[in-house]
Design a protein around this motif. Structure first.
Motif, PDB file in Angstrom:
ATOM      1  N   GLY A  89       0.830  -1.201   0.000  1.00  0.00           N
ATOM      2  CA  GLY A  89       0.000   0.000   0.000  1.00  0.00           C
ATOM      3  C   GLY A  89       0.863   1.248   0.000  1.00  0.00           C
ATOM      4  N   SER A  90       1.875   1.279   0.842  1.00  0.00           N
ATOM      5  CA  SER A  90       2.795   2.421   0.892  1.00  0.00           C
ATOM      6  C   SER A  90       3.504   2.618  -0.438  1.00  0.00           C
ATOM      7  CB  SER A  90       3.838   2.218   1.989  1.00  0.00           C
ATOM      8  OG  SER A  90       3.241   2.224   3.257  1.00  0.00           O
ATOM      9  N   LEU A  91       3.933   1.539  -1.044  1.00  0.00           N
ATOM     10  CA  LEU A  91       4.604   1.603  -2.343  1.00  0.00           C
ATOM     11  C   LEU A  91       3.709   2.265  -3.384  1.00  0.00           C
ATOM     12  CD1 LEU A  91       6.962   0.617  -4.272  1.00  0.00           C
ATOM     13  CD2 LEU A  91       5.528  -1.406  -4.652  1.00  0.00           C
ATOM     14  N   MET A  92       2.453   1.847  -3.449  1.00  0.00           N
ATOM     15  CA  MET A  92       1.539   2.388  -4.454  1.00  0.00           C
ATOM     16  C   MET A  92       1.193   3.847  -4.178  1.00  0.00           C
ATOM     17  SD  MET A  92      -0.986  -0.848  -5.238  1.00  0.00           S
ATOM     18  CE  MET A  92      -1.473  -1.100  -3.522  1.00  0.00           C
ATOM     19  N   ILE A  93       0.961   4.205  -2.918  1.00  0.00           N
ATOM     20  CA  ILE A  93       0.631   5.586  -2.563  1.00  0.00           C
ATOM     21  C   ILE A  93       1.812   6.500  -2.865  1.00  0.00           C
ATOM     22  CG2 ILE A  93       0.110   7.152  -0.636  1.00  0.00           C
ATOM     23  CD1 ILE A  93      -1.492   4.711   0.563  1.00  0.00           C
ATOM     24  N   ARG A  94       3.001   6.099  -2.453  1.00  0.00           N
ATOM     25  CA  ARG A  94       4.191   6.929  -2.708  1.00  0.00           C
ATOM     26  C   ARG A  94       4.429   7.108  -4.205  1.00  0.00           C
ATOM     27  NH1 ARG A  94       5.975   4.774   2.409  1.00  0.00           N
ATOM     28  NH2 ARG A  94       6.438   6.555   3.751  1.00  0.00           N
ATOM     29  N   ASP A  95       4.163   6.073  -4.975  1.00  0.00           N
ATOM     30  CA  ASP A  95       4.315   6.162  -6.428  1.00  0.00           C
ATOM     31  C   ASP A  95       3.418   7.265  -6.992  1.00  0.00           C
ATOM     32  OD1 ASP A  95       5.087   5.017  -9.173  1.00  0.00           O
ATOM     33  OD2 ASP A  95       2.904   4.771  -9.180  1.00  0.00           O
ATOM     34  N   VAL A  96       2.164   7.286  -6.586  1.00  0.00           N
ATOM     35  CA  VAL A  96       1.240   8.331  -7.051  1.00  0.00           C
ATOM     36  C   VAL A  96       1.743   9.701  -6.625  1.00  0.00           C
ATOM     37  CG1 VAL A  96      -1.072   9.315  -6.726  1.00  0.00           C
ATOM     38  CG2 VAL A  96      -0.814   6.873  -7.183  1.00  0.00           C
ATOM     39  N   LEU A  97       2.128   9.847  -5.374  1.00  0.00           N
ATOM     40  CA  LEU A  97       2.537  11.153  -4.860  1.00  0.00           C
ATOM     41  C   LEU A  97       3.818  11.654  -5.516  1.00  0.00           C
ATOM     42  CD1 LEU A  97       1.686  10.708  -1.082  1.00  0.00           C
ATOM     43  CD2 LEU A  97       0.301  11.777  -2.888  1.00  0.00           C
ATOM     44  N   GLU A  98       4.740  10.781  -5.830  1.00  0.00           N
ATOM     45  CA  GLU A  98       5.994  11.192  -6.476  1.00  0.00           C
ATOM     46  C   GLU A  98       5.769  11.622  -7.923  1.00  0.00           C
ATOM     47  OE1 GLU A  98       8.631   7.858  -6.017  1.00  0.00           O
ATOM     48  OE2 GLU A  98       8.774   8.164  -3.846  1.00  0.00           O
ATOM     49  N   ARG A  99       4.789  11.040  -8.592  1.00  0.00           N
ATOM     50  CA  ARG A  99       4.600  11.305 -10.013  1.00  0.00           C
ATOM     51  C   ARG A  99       3.500  12.311 -10.324  1.00  0.00           C
ATOM     52  NH1 ARG A  99       3.026   7.473 -13.230  1.00  0.00           N
ATOM     53  NH2 ARG A  99       1.875   6.318 -11.678  1.00  0.00           N
ATOM     54  N   SER A 100       2.621  12.609  -9.358  1.00  0.00           N
ATOM     55  CA  SER A 100       1.451  13.440  -9.661  1.00  0.00           C
ATOM     56  C   SER A 100       1.802  14.886 -10.016  1.00  0.00           C
ATOM     57  CB  SER A 100       0.438  13.373  -8.520  1.00  0.00           C
ATOM     58  OG  SER A 100       1.013  13.801  -7.303  1.00  0.00           O
ATOM     59  N   ALA A 101       2.521  15.592  -9.173  1.00  0.00           N
ATOM     60  CA  ALA A 101       2.820  17.006  -9.457  1.00  0.00           C
ATOM     61  C   ALA A 101       3.611  17.175 -10.759  1.00  0.00           C
ATOM     62  CB  ALA A 101       3.534  17.654  -8.280  1.00  0.00           C
ATOM     63  N   PRO A 102       4.673  16.400 -10.991  1.00  0.00           N
ATOM     64  CA  PRO A 102       5.383  16.554 -12.267  1.00  0.00           C
ATOM     65  C   PRO A 102       4.506  16.269 -13.493  1.00  0.00           C
ATOM     66  CG  PRO A 102       6.751  15.314 -10.725  1.00  0.00           C
ATOM     67  CD  PRO A 102       5.387  15.470 -10.099  1.00  0.00           C
ATOM     68  N   ALA A 103       3.443  15.485 -13.306  1.00  0.00           N
ATOM     69  CA  ALA A 103       2.543  15.158 -14.412  1.00  0.00           C
ATOM     70  C   ALA A 103       1.393  16.169 -14.540  1.00  0.00           C
ATOM     71  CB  ALA A 103       1.980  13.749 -14.217  1.00  0.00           C
ATOM     72  N   GLY A 104       1.451  17.263 -13.771  1.00  0.00           N
ATOM     73  CA  GLY A 104       0.421  18.291 -13.883  1.00  0.00           C
ATOM     74  C   GLY A 104      -0.733  18.155 -12.915  1.00  0.00           C
ATOM     75  N   TRP A 105      -0.573  17.343 -11.896  1.00  0.00           N
ATOM     76  CA  TRP A 105      -1.600  17.161 -10.860  1.00  0.00           C
ATOM     77  C   TRP A 105      -1.003  17.615  -9.529  1.00  0.00           C
ATOM     78  CZ3 TRP A 105      -6.380  15.836 -12.393  1.00  0.00           C
ATOM     79  CH2 TRP A 105      -6.515  15.251 -13.650  1.00  0.00           C
ATOM     80  N   PRO A 106      -1.052  18.921  -9.219  1.00  0.00           N
ATOM     81  CA  PRO A 106      -0.389  19.430  -8.013  1.00  0.00           C
ATOM     82  C   PRO A 106      -1.098  19.105  -6.702  1.00  0.00           C
ATOM     83  CG  PRO A 106      -1.531  21.208  -9.125  1.00  0.00           C
ATOM     84  CD  PRO A 106      -1.659  19.984 -10.010  1.00  0.00           C
ATOM     85  N   ARG A 107      -2.314  18.568  -6.789  1.00  0.00           N
ATOM     86  CA  ARG A 107      -3.095  18.268  -5.586  1.00  0.00           C
ATOM     87  C   ARG A 107      -3.624  16.845  -5.663  1.00  0.00           C
ATOM     88  NH1 ARG A 107      -3.445  23.299  -6.792  1.00  0.00           N
ATOM     89  NH2 ARG A 107      -4.691  22.957  -8.645  1.00  0.00           N
ATOM     90  N   VAL A 108      -3.590  16.170  -4.508  1.00  0.00           N
ATOM     91  CA  VAL A 108      -4.169  14.827  -4.375  1.00  0.00           C
ATOM     92  C   VAL A 108      -5.077  14.848  -3.160  1.00  0.00           C
ATOM     93  CG1 VAL A 108      -3.694  12.364  -4.056  1.00  0.00           C
ATOM     94  CG2 VAL A 108      -2.101  13.772  -5.406  1.00  0.00           C
ATOM     95  N   LEU A 109      -6.274  14.313  -3.313  1.00  0.00           N
ATOM     96  CA  LEU A 109      -7.265  14.264  -2.243  1.00  0.00           C
ATOM     97  C   LEU A 109      -7.665  12.816  -2.022  1.00  0.00           C
ATOM     98  CD1 LEU A 109     -10.265  16.540  -1.681  1.00  0.00           C
ATOM     99  CD2 LEU A 109     -10.710  14.123  -1.978  1.00  0.00           C
ATOM    100  N   LEU A 110      -7.968  12.481  -0.780  1.00  0.00           N
ATOM    101  CA  LEU A 110      -8.541  11.170  -0.475  1.00  0.00           C
ATOM    102  C   LEU A 110      -9.440  11.295   0.730  1.00  0.00           C
ATOM    103  CD1 LEU A 110      -7.018   9.905   2.225  1.00  0.00           C
ATOM    104  CD2 LEU A 110      -5.235   9.395   0.588  1.00  0.00           C
ATOM    105  N   VAL A 111     -10.244  10.279   0.935  1.00  0.00           N
ATOM    106  CA  VAL A 111     -11.072  10.176   2.120  1.00  0.00           C
ATOM    107  C   VAL A 111     -10.529   8.995   2.904  1.00  0.00           C
ATOM    108  CG1 VAL A 111     -13.388   9.800   3.021  1.00  0.00           C
ATOM    109  CG2 VAL A 111     -13.080  11.106   0.906  1.00  0.00           C
TER     110      VAL A 111
END
Length: 157
Positions: A89-111
């Protein structure tokens, strides 16, 4: 094992994993209303695949908007019960967070549960409102959220 992009052939296995790991009423949650009729963002739909082809974990992200600001809705993220505790789970979450801003997604939201997600840099978002009946204490954000307030709505981009 490898962290890989989700493929169309993975769909049934991922849905079975989500059914196994989440309550039967998972699709009744308000976050699913933001996913209805909206394609997920392919670059952030990933699986942990084992050499035998089995899937040990899956994560998906969806486009959302808060006023004129775009963000990724992270989730669902699931790890097969026989693979929990391995850090998938940590691996997958960190992957999203590391790649999101450089890909044009500066914000990530979750519940989710703040005590768990704080270790990834998520914080409670005051003034960002998910569709009801979401508990506002569980609306968490990562990234560039300063000054952003408003209702979360689905997005098609």
């Amino acid at each position: 094992m490898e962290l890989a992009d989700e493929t169309p052939d993975d769909w049934w296995a991922i849905e079975a994993l989500y059914d196994l790991t989440f309550a039967p009423g998972r699709k009744a949650l308000s976050s699913y209303r933001l996913r209805d009729d909206v394609p997920a963002v392919p670059a952030f739909c990933r699986v942990v695949r084992y050499d035998d082809g089995g899937i040990g974990g899956a994560i998906r992200c969806w486009p959302i908007r808060i006023e004129d600001h775009r963000a990724l809705l992270l989730g669902p993220v699931a790890v097969h019960p026989t693979r929990q505790g391995e850090g998938l789970g940590s691996l997958m979450i960190r992957d999203v967070l590391e790649r999101s801003a450089p890909a044009g997604w500066p914000r990530v939201l979750l519940v989710g549960d703040a005590p768990y997600y704080e270790r990834f840099g998520f914080n409670r978002l005051n003034g960002v409102v998910m569709p009801p009946p979401t508990n506002p204490d569980r609306v968490l954000g990562h990234g560039a959220w300063a000054g952003i307030r408003g209702r979360v709505r689905k997005s098609l981009d």
